[in-house]
Design an enzyme around this catalytic site. Structure first.
Site, PDB file in Angstrom:
ATOM      1  N   ASN A  67       0.860  -1.184   0.000  1.00  0.00           N
ATOM      2  CA  ASN A  67       0.000   0.000   0.000  1.00  0.00           C
ATOM      3  C   ASN A  67       0.906   1.248   0.000  1.00  0.00           C
ATOM      4  OD1 ASN A  67      -1.384   2.281   1.087  1.00  0.00           O
ATOM      5  ND2 ASN A  67      -3.036   0.937   1.767  1.00  0.00           N
ATOM      6  N   ASP A  85      -0.101   4.459  -0.096  1.00  0.00           N
ATOM      7  CA  ASP A  85      -0.817   5.690   0.298  1.00  0.00           C
ATOM      8  C   ASP A  85       0.096   6.707   0.972  1.00  0.00           C
ATOM      9  OD1 ASP A  85      -3.097   4.445  -0.560  1.00  0.00           O
ATOM     10  OD2 ASP A  85      -3.954   4.130   1.429  1.00  0.00           O
ATOM     11  N   HIS A  86       1.015   6.206   1.809  1.00  0.00           N
ATOM     12  CA  HIS A  86       1.790   7.164   2.605  1.00  0.00           C
ATOM     13  C   HIS A  86       2.913   7.838   1.831  1.00  0.00           C
ATOM     14  CE1 HIS A  86      -0.762   6.712   5.883  1.00  0.00           C
ATOM     15  NE2 HIS A  86      -0.561   5.409   6.000  1.00  0.00           N
ATOM     16  N   ARG A 117       3.191  19.019   0.834  1.00  0.00           N
ATOM     17  CA  ARG A 117       3.551  20.257   0.122  1.00  0.00           C
ATOM     18  C   ARG A 117       2.727  20.471  -1.144  1.00  0.00           C
ATOM     19  NH1 ARG A 117       8.502  22.525   2.235  1.00  0.00           N
ATOM     20  NH2 ARG A 117       8.086  22.211   4.427  1.00  0.00           N
ATOM     21  N   HIS A 152      -5.667   3.589  -1.660  1.00  0.00           N
ATOM     22  CA  HIS A 152      -6.985   3.878  -1.077  1.00  0.00           C
ATOM     23  C   HIS A 152      -7.402   5.282  -1.516  1.00  0.00           C
ATOM     24  CE1 HIS A 152      -9.570   4.041   2.890  1.00  0.00           C
ATOM     25  NE2 HIS A 152     -10.256   4.348   1.828  1.00  0.00           N
ATOM     26  N   ARG A 183      -9.542   7.866  -0.771  1.00  0.00           N
ATOM     27  CA  ARG A 183     -10.466   8.309   0.278  1.00  0.00           C
ATOM     28  C   ARG A 183     -11.356   9.429  -0.222  1.00  0.00           C
ATOM     29  NH1 ARG A 183     -10.245   7.564   5.742  1.00  0.00           N
ATOM     30  NH2 ARG A 183      -8.854   5.901   6.400  1.00  0.00           N
ATOM     31  N   ARG A 217      -7.221  12.679   1.129  1.00  0.00           N
ATOM     32  CA  ARG A 217      -6.126  13.171   1.978  1.00  0.00           C
ATOM     33  C   ARG A 217      -4.749  12.704   1.480  1.00  0.00           C
ATOM     34  NH1 ARG A 217      -7.038   9.673   7.486  1.00  0.00           N
ATOM     35  NH2 ARG A 217      -9.116  10.565   7.334  1.00  0.00           N
ATOM     36  N   HIS A 218      -4.715  11.595   0.728  1.00  0.00           N
ATOM     37  CA  HIS A 218      -3.411  11.187   0.166  1.00  0.00           C
ATOM     38  C   HIS A 218      -3.523  10.864  -1.332  1.00  0.00           C
ATOM     39  CE1 HIS A 218      -5.164   7.439   1.531  1.00  0.00           C
ATOM     40  NE2 HIS A 218      -4.706   7.518   2.777  1.00  0.00           N
ATOM     41  N   GLU A 265      -8.548   0.304  -2.819  1.00  0.00           N
ATOM     42  CA  GLU A 265      -9.310   0.325  -1.567  1.00  0.00           C
ATOM     43  C   GLU A 265     -10.301   1.465  -1.636  1.00  0.00           C
ATOM     44  OE1 GLU A 265      -7.824   0.809   2.525  1.00  0.00           O
ATOM     45  OE2 GLU A 265      -6.252  -0.495   1.790  1.00  0.00           O
ATOM     46  N   THR A 325      -6.563   6.031  10.331  1.00  0.00           N
ATOM     47  CA  THR A 325      -6.470   4.953   9.355  1.00  0.00           C
ATOM     48  C   THR A 325      -7.734   4.114   9.505  1.00  0.00           C
ATOM     49  OG1 THR A 325      -5.132   3.074   8.618  1.00  0.00           O
ATOM     50  CG2 THR A 325      -5.112   3.539  10.978  1.00  0.00           C
ATOM     51  N   THR A 326      -7.881   3.061   8.673  1.00  0.00           N
ATOM     52  CA  THR A 326      -9.102   2.254   8.725  1.00  0.00           C
ATOM     53  C   THR A 326      -9.124   1.466  10.036  1.00  0.00           C
ATOM     54  OG1 THR A 326      -8.735   2.032   6.357  1.00  0.00           O
ATOM     55  CG2 THR A 326     -10.524   0.738   7.297  1.00  0.00           C
ATOM     56  N   GLU A 331     -10.611  -9.698   3.313  1.00  0.00           N
ATOM     57  CA  GLU A 331      -9.326  -9.339   3.923  1.00  0.00           C
ATOM     58  C   GLU A 331      -9.585  -9.174   5.420  1.00  0.00           C
ATOM     59  OE1 GLU A 331      -7.083  -6.087   2.196  1.00  0.00           O
ATOM     60  OE2 GLU A 331      -6.037  -5.736   4.083  1.00  0.00           O
ATOM     61  N   HIS A 367      -3.219  -4.803   7.925  1.00  0.00           N
ATOM     62  CA  HIS A 367      -3.359  -3.658   8.819  1.00  0.00           C
ATOM     63  C   HIS A 367      -2.467  -3.817  10.044  1.00  0.00           C
ATOM     64  CE1 HIS A 367      -4.858  -0.128  10.762  1.00  0.00           C
ATOM     65  NE2 HIS A 367      -5.444   0.169   9.637  1.00  0.00           N
ATOM     66  N   GLY A 368      -1.568  -2.849  10.200  1.00  0.00           N
ATOM     67  CA  GLY A 368      -0.687  -2.838  11.363  1.00  0.00           C
ATOM     68  C   GLY A 368       0.422  -3.881  11.313  1.00  0.00           C
ATOM     69  N   GLY A 411       1.346  -1.414   4.363  1.00  0.00           N
ATOM     70  CA  GLY A 411       1.694  -0.083   3.891  1.00  0.00           C
ATOM     71  C   GLY A 411       2.656   0.653   4.801  1.00  0.00           C
TER      72      GLY A 411
HETATM   73  N1  PXP Z   1      -5.490  -3.300   4.312  1.00  0.00           N
HETATM   74  C1  PXP Z   1      -6.483  -2.375   4.415  1.00  0.00           C
HETATM   75  C2  PXP Z   1      -7.852  -2.771   3.979  1.00  0.00           C
HETATM   76  C3  PXP Z   1      -6.218  -1.073   4.891  1.00  0.00           C
HETATM   77  O1  PXP Z   1      -7.218  -0.184   5.004  1.00  0.00           O
HETATM   78  C4  PXP Z   1      -4.891  -0.727   5.221  1.00  0.00           C
HETATM   79  C5  PXP Z   1      -4.588   0.678   5.663  1.00  0.00           C
HETATM   80  O2  PXP Z   1      -4.755   1.557   4.603  1.00  0.00           O
HETATM   81  C6  PXP Z   1      -3.908  -1.707   5.073  1.00  0.00           C
HETATM   82  C7  PXP Z   1      -4.233  -2.987   4.647  1.00  0.00           C
HETATM   83  C8  PXP Z   1      -2.475  -1.420   5.380  1.00  0.00           C
HETATM   84  O3  PXP Z   1      -2.334  -1.103   6.719  1.00  0.00           O
HETATM   85  P1  PXP Z   1      -0.926  -0.564   7.250  1.00  0.00           P
HETATM   86  O4  PXP Z   1      -0.688   0.735   6.572  1.00  0.00           O
HETATM   87  O5  PXP Z   1      -1.139  -0.456   8.725  1.00  0.00           O
HETATM   88  O6  PXP Z   1       0.090  -1.604   6.867  1.00  0.00           O
END
Ligand code: PXP
Length: 237
Positions: free
Chosen positions: A6, A8-9, A17, A42, A44, A48-49, A69, A99-100, A150, A190-191, A212
């Site tokens: 992922n 996104d970040h 910026r 994702h 959103r 935001r990103h 996503e 985050t989600t 997931e 996630h996490g 991510g």
């Molecule tokens: N899977 C889903 C469905 C998510 O919403 C996210 C966060 O955007 C992730 C995976 C990745 O999570 P993390 O950024 O904590 O690794």
């Protein structure tokens, strides 16, 4: 075990910026080169990103699976149906969250989920539902016609004791078994980070991990290509 990265970040940093750098699509290509199986973005509602142009550019240049996503906000659904990625992952979305924070509640508004499923099915887009490892949600995902689920690993990642970790792993194992018996493909995410991922990667029947934040953070120190390779080495059995 396959790795979905992922990015996104990378876009979070760019948006700091409001310029062009760093570009999440360039990051996605680096991840592809480093051996990622899929790229996740994702879109959103608050943008935001990731921005609309990012997902269209990514879909055009990537040679690997693109997993969008998304929430079921009508404006985002319209864009997803136009984009036609290989897979969408439906997630709940709250404006204030960092985050989600949790999985979807498929029991609420199930007729809305069913109507949306039909739209994605007609466009031949695979739907994965991001849910907690809860039997009721798994059964409902199957009933609605999802091809995959997931499992939200946030609760597992937040455990502070060995006992807590074992309890969450057991819960995830049961959920993966149930999903597979129901004929669903099982993913998780996630996490997850370089410390806690190995135990999840050992769960038999899980196909894909979506990661991510930890990879993008690690990339600050070692570069994105190395960060992806390191994660792949940890999850490949
Ligand atoms: N899977 C889903 C469905 C998510 O919403 C996210 C966060 O955007 C992730 C995976 C990745 O999570 P993390 O950024 O904590 O690794």
């Amino acid at each position: 075990m396959k790795l979905g990265v992922n990015v996104d970040h990378v876009a979070t940093l760019r948006q700091a910026r409001q310029g062009n750098d760093p570009d999440p699509v360039t990051a996605a290509r680096v991840c592809e080169r480093a051996g990622a199986y899929a790229i996740v973005m994702h879109l959103r509602e608050d943008r935001r990103h990731i921005q609309d142009s990012d997902i269209f550019r990514a879909k055009a240049v990537l040679g690997i699976k693109f997993n969008l996503e998304m929430s079921l906000a009508p404006s985002v659904v319209k864009i997803a149906l136009k984009l036609r990625p290989q897979q969408v992952t439906w997630v709940p979305e709250k404006r204030q969250e960092m985050t989600t924070e949790s999985g979807l509640d498929l029991l609420s508004e199930s007729s809305r989920f069913a109507r949306s499923m039909e739209m994605f099915r007609r466009k031949k887009i695979e739907v994965s539902c991001f849910i907690d490892p809860d039997p009721k949600q798994i059964i409902l995902a199957k009933k609605l016609g999802a091809g995959a689920v997931e499992f939200h690993t946030g609760l597992y990642a937040n455990q502070k004791t060995k006992r807590g970790v074992q309890r969450q792993l057991a819960r995830l194992r049961l959920a993966v078994d149930l999903a597979r018996q129901a004929g669903l493909v099982a993913h998780a995410g996630h996490g997850l980070d370089y410390q806690n991922v190995a135990a999840i990667a050992r769960i038999s029947g899980l196909k894909e991990l979506n990661i991510g934040y930890s990879i993008i953070s690690r990339a600050v120190w070692v570069g994105l290509e190395t960060a992806v390779k390191e994660m792949n080495a940890l999850i490949r059995s």
